[in-house]
Design a protein around this motif. Structure first.
Motif, PDB file in Angstrom:
ATOM      1  N   THR A 166      -9.728  20.546  31.103  1.00  0.00           N
ATOM      2  CA  THR A 166      -9.074  19.942  29.947  1.00  0.00           C
ATOM      3  C   THR A 166      -7.928  19.052  30.412  1.00  0.00           C
ATOM      4  O   THR A 166      -7.057  19.487  31.156  1.00  0.00           O
ATOM      5  CB  THR A 166      -8.540  21.024  28.986  1.00  0.00           C
ATOM      6  OG1 THR A 166      -9.642  21.810  28.528  1.00  0.00           O
ATOM      7  CG2 THR A 166      -7.834  20.408  27.795  1.00  0.00           C
ATOM      8  N   THR A 203      -4.757  16.585  29.304  1.00  0.00           N
ATOM      9  CA  THR A 203      -3.812  16.256  28.241  1.00  0.00           C
ATOM     10  C   THR A 203      -2.968  15.081  28.713  1.00  0.00           C
ATOM     11  O   THR A 203      -2.258  15.191  29.710  1.00  0.00           O
ATOM     12  CB  THR A 203      -2.913  17.457  27.904  1.00  0.00           C
ATOM     13  OG1 THR A 203      -3.735  18.583  27.587  1.00  0.00           O
ATOM     14  CG2 THR A 203      -2.013  17.143  26.718  1.00  0.00           C
ATOM     15  N   ASP A 209      -0.060  11.978  28.001  1.00  0.00           N
ATOM     16  CA  ASP A 209       1.163  11.725  27.251  1.00  0.00           C
ATOM     17  C   ASP A 209       1.093  10.300  26.728  1.00  0.00           C
ATOM     18  O   ASP A 209       0.857   9.370  27.499  1.00  0.00           O
ATOM     19  CB  ASP A 209       2.370  11.905  28.172  1.00  0.00           C
ATOM     20  CG  ASP A 209       3.674  11.912  27.407  1.00  0.00           C
ATOM     21  OD1 ASP A 209       3.808  11.161  26.418  1.00  0.00           O
ATOM     22  OD2 ASP A 209       4.578  12.675  27.800  1.00  0.00           O
ATOM     23  N   THR A 242      -9.162  15.801  19.795  1.00  0.00           N
ATOM     24  CA  THR A 242      -9.568  16.284  21.108  1.00  0.00           C
ATOM     25  C   THR A 242     -11.026  15.878  21.257  1.00  0.00           C
ATOM     26  O   THR A 242     -11.842  16.177  20.394  1.00  0.00           O
ATOM     27  CB  THR A 242      -9.423  17.811  21.215  1.00  0.00           C
ATOM     28  OG1 THR A 242      -8.037  18.140  21.058  1.00  0.00           O
ATOM     29  CG2 THR A 242      -9.914  18.318  22.564  1.00  0.00           C
ATOM     30  N   ILE A 292     -10.444  16.062  26.390  1.00  0.00           N
ATOM     31  CA  ILE A 292      -9.280  15.227  26.620  1.00  0.00           C
ATOM     32  C   ILE A 292      -8.557  15.038  25.288  1.00  0.00           C
ATOM     33  O   ILE A 292      -9.192  14.904  24.237  1.00  0.00           O
ATOM     34  CB  ILE A 292      -9.647  13.868  27.254  1.00  0.00           C
ATOM     35  CG1 ILE A 292      -8.402  13.085  27.648  1.00  0.00           C
ATOM     36  CG2 ILE A 292     -10.578  13.062  26.370  1.00  0.00           C
ATOM     37  CD1 ILE A 292      -8.669  11.869  28.517  1.00  0.00           C
ATOM     38  N   SER A 293      -7.223  15.082  25.352  1.00  0.00           N
ATOM     39  CA  SER A 293      -6.396  14.865  24.156  1.00  0.00           C
ATOM     40  C   SER A 293      -5.097  14.218  24.598  1.00  0.00           C
ATOM     41  O   SER A 293      -4.840  14.056  25.785  1.00  0.00           O
ATOM     42  CB  SER A 293      -6.125  16.197  23.449  1.00  0.00           C
ATOM     43  OG  SER A 293      -5.397  17.069  24.295  1.00  0.00           O
ATOM     44  N   ALA A 294      -4.280  13.861  23.614  1.00  0.00           N
ATOM     45  CA  ALA A 294      -2.993  13.226  23.905  1.00  0.00           C
ATOM     46  C   ALA A 294      -1.896  13.904  23.103  1.00  0.00           C
ATOM     47  O   ALA A 294      -2.114  14.367  21.976  1.00  0.00           O
ATOM     48  CB  ALA A 294      -3.048  11.745  23.583  1.00  0.00           C
ATOM     49  N   ILE A 295      -0.730  13.972  23.711  1.00  0.00           N
ATOM     50  CA  ILE A 295       0.444  14.531  23.047  1.00  0.00           C
ATOM     51  C   ILE A 295       1.569  13.520  23.133  1.00  0.00           C
ATOM     52  O   ILE A 295       1.472  12.520  23.830  1.00  0.00           O
ATOM     53  CB  ILE A 295       0.888  15.866  23.695  1.00  0.00           C
ATOM     54  CG1 ILE A 295       1.208  15.667  25.185  1.00  0.00           C
ATOM     55  CG2 ILE A 295      -0.169  16.939  23.508  1.00  0.00           C
ATOM     56  CD1 ILE A 295       1.857  16.857  25.841  1.00  0.00           C
TER      57      ILE A 295
END
Length: 104
Positions: free
Chosen positions: A8, A10, A12, A76, A97-100
């Protein structure tokens, strides 16, 4: 940016980020992928071609820009890292994959 043991990733949203990628055979010897046709494909998202890694001439480097992270919005998504050879694809890595960071 972080990547965990399950693959996974993540990102920015406020920064460009780099993820080195190498391959090793069963004996632990690094495989030269510097000239391989490799693509990082995000479901309903973007495709990224890894660049050469200046720190490791046998490896590659995934460069995620702020635009890549922002394109994920709050979702996600699945991704696959593919190696293409003679019209056949081999999945080298898969995960989420995701973004914060900054709100959209």
């Amino acid at each position: 940016m972080s990547i965990d043991a399950s693959g996974t990733i993540t990102l920015d949203r406020a920064a460009d980020e780099y993820l080195p990628f190498e391959r090793f055979d069963d004996a632990g010897v690094e495989i030269d992928i510097s000239r391989a046709d490799i693509r990082f494909v995000v479901e309903k998202g973007f495709t990224l071609i890894p660049t050469l890694n200046p720190s490791n001439p046998k490896g590659r480097l995934l460069h995620f820009t702020e635009a890549h992270a922002q394109s994920l919005k709050s979702a996600t998504r699945d991704y696959m890292l593919l190696q293409i050879e003679d019209q056949d694809s081999t999945v080298l890595l898969r995960g989420k994959i995701s973004a914060i960071g900054f709100a959209l």
